[in-house]
Every structure is written in structure tokens, then in C-alpha cells.
Design an enzyme around this catalytic site. Sequence first.
Site, PDB file in Angstrom:
ATOM      1  N   GLY A   1       0.791  -1.226   0.000  1.00 11.11           N
ATOM      2  CA  GLY A   1       0.000   0.000   0.000  1.00 11.11           C
ATOM      3  C   GLY A   1       0.816   1.265   0.000  1.00 11.11           C
ATOM      4  O   GLY A   1       1.605   1.527  -0.912  1.00 11.11           O
TER       5      GLY A   1
ATOM      6  N   LYS B   1       3.647 -10.329  -4.265  1.00 12.56           N
ATOM      7  CA  LYS B   1       4.466  -9.229  -3.753  1.00 12.56           C
ATOM      8  C   LYS B   1       5.918  -9.667  -3.580  1.00 12.56           C
ATOM      9  O   LYS B   1       6.855  -8.904  -3.836  1.00 12.56           O
ATOM     10  CB  LYS B   1       3.883  -8.717  -2.437  1.00 12.56           C
ATOM     11  CG  LYS B   1       2.531  -8.027  -2.651  1.00 12.56           C
ATOM     12  CD  LYS B   1       1.774  -7.855  -1.345  1.00 12.56           C
ATOM     13  CE  LYS B   1       0.436  -7.146  -1.576  1.00 12.56           C
ATOM     14  NZ  LYS B   1      -0.418  -7.161  -0.360  1.00 12.56           N
TER      15      LYS B   1
END
Lengths: 460, 460
Positions: free
Chosen positions: A143, A214
Site C-alpha cells: 500500500g 508481492k
Amino acid sequence: MTSPGKPGDPAAAVLRVGVLGAGVVGSQVIRLLLEQADDLAARVGARVELAAVAVRRPHRHAEVPAGLLTDDAAAVVADPSIDVIVEVMGGIDPTRELLLTALRRGASVVTANKALLAEDGPTLYAAADAAGADLYFEAAVAGAIPLIRPLRESLAGDRISQVLGIVNGTTNFILSAMTATGDSYELALKEAGRLGYAEADPTADVDGFDAAAKAAILASVAFHTRVGAADVHREGIGAVSAADVAAATEIGCVIKLLAICERNGGAAPGGAADGGAAAGDDVVADETESVSARVHPVMLPNTHPLARVDGAFNAVYVQAESAGQLMFYGPGAGGAPTASAVLGDLVAVARNRVAGGRGPRESAYADLPLRPFGEVPTRYYVSLDVLDRAGVLSAVASTFADGGVSIATVRQQGRGDDASLVLVTHAAPEAALAATVDKVAALDVVRSVASVMRVMGEVQ
Amino acid sequence: MTSPGKPGDPAAAVLRVGVLGAGVVGSQVIRLLLEQADDLAARVGARVELAAVAVRRPHRHAEVPAGLLTDDAAAVVADPSIDVIVEVMGGIDPTRELLLTALRRGASVVTANKALLAEDGPTLYAAADAAGADLYFEAAVAGAIPLIRPLRESLAGDRISQVLGIVNGTTNFILSAMTATGDSYELALKEAGRLGYAEADPTADVDGFDAAAKAAILASVAFHTRVGAADVHREGIGAVSAADVAAATEIGCVIKLLAICERNGGAAPGGAADGGAAAGDDVVADETESVSARVHPVMLPNTHPLARVDGAFNAVYVQAESAGQLMFYGPGAGGAPTASAVLGDLVAVARNRVAGGRGPRESAYADLPLRPFGEVPTRYYVSLDVLDRAGVLSAVASTFADGGVSIATVRQQGRGDDASLVLVTHAAPEAALAATVDKVAALDVVRSVASVMRVMGEVQ
């Protein structure tokens, strides 16, 4: 860019942005673009204008100014008057083709799409390179936490040896809850769902798919080597039991689902100050340099900076040869935080456009070999219920020795009829460890395996 | 740059670097430049060549390749064949003139010189702008921790409301030691000196000069407003007593020397998700937007992310409207970590040169007014030794009320003849708080003030 004007005259130049998707993140991006237009203009040196928003159902988005909405994403990416595409719609297809269309005509792209990057990043990078366009993706990992930029720019003069990340808020929330309450995984998952931290179908999170994407992106950037989602060994948290959590607590650890990216082997040039492996992790002597990326639960000592990252927060720990130990911490998801990362990239891409240049390209020059998971050095914690009789420790110890696994610590506790034996191993290749633990479990003197978990860092 | 060659052909282009200073940081920069030449070339897209090293006593630097050493720094910065100057010599003069000479002829500058930037940054920025050269300074704040780049690039699309930093390792080491041992400041300082964490003359560290320079730089970058060292209110840790530390422990806090940069007033545009002040800090309603920067010890709750940053480590906590709470953690000083930050900047500056562009310029467009320290909202912890008799609390409370200071929590404990009264206030302008505490101290019923300290965050 229409009417480029003089450099330094923000009013003269206009940079037009097309947004694909107006969901949780997209709606925040649109809000910020509109509300902070003056600040963005001052920071970019050009006005940043929202030119189009492509969504599936235009009539459902009253918050977007009339006239900007369309359901024709293909037209937006092909529109030659649009300079930058912000992609927050997600998914692999048709998103891939849309972004390729944009990049091929020279538009820059800012994306939060970890799945697509981990699946097929190189195709996108190649298209960006061919057209001299920017492809930025800070929002794809953790984020709002600045991570991609620090890794590929701030540490560009350093040599990164390890990246450990708590990069999935759902699983971290569940594991934190299990630690705090002693609850089972099932109960903690249910609670996470009730509080909105887990989706109705939590597979992507709890089975580690999200973290693996990720990990692929982090490893690629950190090691200047292409690592895709398929290269990442992946285990979720479904098998973590209340007993595992209790065992971790007993030895001063917590259980975390980590994305682990490591460079193994290849001795560093001499003289590094803080380099090398983290304290307590054995270094397996090795000549061939290689990289690995994996996602699985680990026991982490309470003293490790990542151990204190609780709830839905994310954090990434980086070990670099000169910089030493760094940690980046913050909200890993959510509309506004992710939009902040998107806007940061948008400002960077816009500045590059105004300056007539572009940002750092994909760097895969190191092209290091990927080490198969079975050859990656790991360490195990093993808790066994054993018969309380002479020779048990000897039988267990010799099985480890036969497997080539060295034991770091062992504790035996009698409990009436039977006893428990708790071991932590030194580092050994994962496959050897797994096979050895299987053999130990099959010993006559072993009643059951209470808990098996990989460990990192200095365990008591 | 000599023989620029084709883009993408690393062998063709050469970027020449002159280094000013070869001390703790400089010697590591030189080592890394030489050892990692191939990696740097691949990452930059051009060979990065060490062209000259200017030092005061060339004969003392056997580690630098012969022929590169000189004692003529002026000649290095004026040399038109040198593309980038790395300044790690420190000091204000003659460093300022040297860097201005380099910038004016179009050379880019990478510097770790926090004192010079905080003293006269705008003059340097103006020279860089006029010549279209880069001026990078990641290493000036918190060593290897990527901070300037995240603030001015990653968060370029966000609105930063607060930056709190543990940016001085010496003072953090001393305060951590006082907390761990209960020792006095004098004893802890002596121990820090013995272990090499404090210099023979520790003034710059313990009196907060070093932290104040960093606060000026952080506030400037975070708020797009020029803040100089003289604008930063500064208090050191010399007055922190063992009693203060014990008092902090008692209320679940630790004492940290913080660089505090805040944006006050000016209601944010509606709808922010995680914005606003940190939990527990009162917001003083206010219409005029302003910024402030200060350095002083504070009591910080153990639950605050910065509370766990111990020893010589640095960390910076950032509160942004959309991103929420971020923290950056790592080694704040040392040769190799600082050199890592310098090299990261060098790669960025070199990439910009190869691409024919430049990085983000100084951004001071917001030009927000600086709020004088007396008007900055703060909160106080006050521990008083008072007479144990009726009416004491009433006298103290009415003095606070008269001063316009609202009390958040109060605890009274009898101890034989006298008693202790512990108060935490709500936020009020600093000057009103300070004056009120002085009045309280002068009350007949107050025997002595055991401890006074500003607090941040949610105190029990």
C-alpha cells in the site's frame, strides 16, 4: 501533453490522466486528483487533469464528474490525448492488453496490479522500454509504504542481501489475533471476516497468493533479477495451529507469514561494515550466487523488528550490505493509503514527462539463478511428544545427524508417561530438513509431532 | 560526461566523480565506488569513475588510488571534466563556496552536509536551479534510512501533517541507557563516550543542534516550505533527570529526544481516511495554516512505534492524510550506512545525467508561515510534591484553569507528610503552558516540581 509551454510555468502545461477502475482505490485516486489539483500542479510543474474514468457500470459512479465516465477502457488507453494511464481495476485479462496498448503508444502507466506484474511484468517492462514510457508500481506492494522507490533508487548503490516482508494484512491480523487470544485459526479467520479484514473468499490472502505476488516483485527489484509468481514457493497459514502459536510464545517468538527474498552464496567483496546474514541465522557456505523467494509462516523472535508489527499493518525489513538493517512500516492496504502511493507515482511520472525524461527502467542485469526451494537453507523448530525412556534423545539426535542436520538447541521435559522434546536446528537445505523431520516423526519413540515450523533469527 | 556514446551502452559513457573528504563516510564511499564499479555501471547505464579525492592531508590516505589524491578542493570543484561532486567533508565554510562553484558550472552535487543545508540550503538550491543541476542530500538525515526520497517523491501526492524523528543516535543511546539502568544523565553520557557513541565534545548531539538541523531539512521537504536551523526551537537532553525517566516509566512512557515537524491549522479537504492528528493528541482548532519545527525531549507512550527504537538506531514517523501512519527505521549514522545513502543519490544523479534530465527540484511553493514556538500546541506532564492537606488539588486546578490550560488526567497519592500530584494536560499553546506551570510551582501548597516534560500520544 497539450500546450507544453515554457518549463516552470505550471499553468501552461497540462498532463491528462485516464483512470481504469473506480473501486476502493480508484475512487480515492479520483477524489485526490480533483481535491489536490493545485498542489499537484505546483509539485509537478504542470496541471494534472483527470481526462477519463473507465468503469464497468458508469451509471453507478455519481462521484465522478459527468462527461468523464465511460465503459470503454480500450478507447481510454488508445486516446492519444491521454498522457498517463492509472490502472486500479486489477485482474490479469483484459488489463494486460489495455496496459500494453497504452505503453506501446508511449503513454506512461501507474499501476497497483501486483498479480499482473508478478505474472507477466517483463512483457510490460519491455513495452515501456520500447516506447520510452514509464511504468511505476509503488502501490502494488504494501500500500502506502514507500518500498519500490527506496529499493530501486535509495539503495541503488548498495547490495541487498535479504528482504523480509509482512505484506498481507489479512493473514497478519489473523496471526496477531491467534497470538493474543489463543484462538484457533478457524475462529480467528471468522473474526477477521466479521471485522472486514478478510474477504468472503479469503483464499488469495490465507493461502499466500497475494504475498507471493508481492514477494516476486520485491525480489525482482531488490536483486535486479526477474522473479515471477511461479518462482515463489508458497505456503499459507491454514495449517498454523493454536499449539504452534503456544509453542512460539513459549520460546519467545511470534508466528508471522513472511515474504522472504534472499540472496544466497557469492561472498560479498570484503570490508562490509554491517553486511552478511542477520544475527542468529547461520550462513551456509556456498560459492554460487543465487536468489530465492518464498512465502510461508515462520517463528520470529520477539526481538526482531517485524515481530512487533501487529494487526493489519504491513512492514518490510531490508538487510543491505552497507546500509545495514532497515525497516519500513505502515498501512498495507485500504483505499486512501493505496491511492497515496498511486498519486506519488503519478507525480513522479508527470515530472518525468514535463522534464522530457523518464524514471529508472526495469533493471534485471544481474540475472541471478533462482535457487529451488528444496536447496534454500532454512531452520526448523520441532516439538515432539516422545516416550519418557532412556535412548529417546539418542534416537532422535542420530536421525538428525544421519540427515545432515545439525541441532542448535534441544530441551527435554518429562511429563508422567511421556515427555516433550523441543529442538531448533541449524540451517540446512530445506529438502534435507523436511525429509529428516519426516523420519524423526516415524521413529517408534516419537508419539506425535506437536509442532513443526521454520524459524528465522536468534531463538532462545 | 566524456564520450557519451549511445544510450543503453554502459561501456560508452563515463561519468566522472570528485569526492570532497575521505573520513569515516568518504573512505566508505570511495571503497564502494571502486568495489562496485560494475554494478554501478549496470544500474546507471554509464561507467561511474572516481576522478579525484580532495583531502587536507593527501599523504595520510593510502587507501585511495595514487594520482587521485589532492589537497586542492577548489581545483576539483572547478574541473570541467568532473560531472558530479560528492561532498562528505562537512562544515559550513569553505564547503559552501566549493559547492556553489560546482553547481554554478552545472556539476551535480551529492552531499551529506546537514549543517550547511539547514544553514543556507536555499542559496544552494537556487544555484542548482539556475544551472539545471541536481542537488541530492539523502545522507544528510538519518544515515542510510531512505527518507528524503520517500518524503519528496513517494508522498508527493499526499499531504503530510506530522513528521516525528529520532534522528540523533547519541542522545537516543543515552536516553535508552537511562531507561534501562535508571542511571543519571551524567553517568549515561560517560558510558556513551566510553563506547564510542558520544564524541569528546558532545555538544552538537546532546544540546540538539544536530537534530535541529535535521528537523529543518525534514520540515522543508515535508511541507514545501523553507525552514532553516534558526527557525527550529531547540532543547537538549542535559536537563533530563533519572526522576523524569522514572516518572515516564510509571505512566507507561519512555523519554525520547524528538525532531517534531508539524503542520497546524488549515482544515484538510474532507473525506480523508486516516488523516488528522495522531490518536490522543488534541487538535487545537485553528484557521490559519502554519508549520513548526522543534527539538526537545518528550514522554512518548510505549505503544507508539517510535518508543521501541532503542540505542543508536534512528527512526522517523510520518503522518500523512491519505497514507496514514508510516515509519522508517534503520542505522542513523556510521560510515557504511551513510555511504549507502550517498551512493544511492549518486546513482540517481548519474541516471539523470545519462537521461539528460534532472531530478525533483527544491519545492517551497507552499511557503507556509512558521508558527513561533510559544504558539505551538503542546501537552505537559507535571509531577508535583505537594502538602497533603485539603484544598491542594483545588489550588493547583484553579491555577491551570486561570492559565487557560485544561487538565486531561490527574492522580494524587498521599505519602506521610506530603503527597504527589501527577497531571497530564490537554493541548494548549506552549507559552501558556510554560507560564502556568511556573505559577503552579510558585504555589504555597507545592513543595517542589519533581518532573515536567512535554508529552505526545495517548498517555495512560
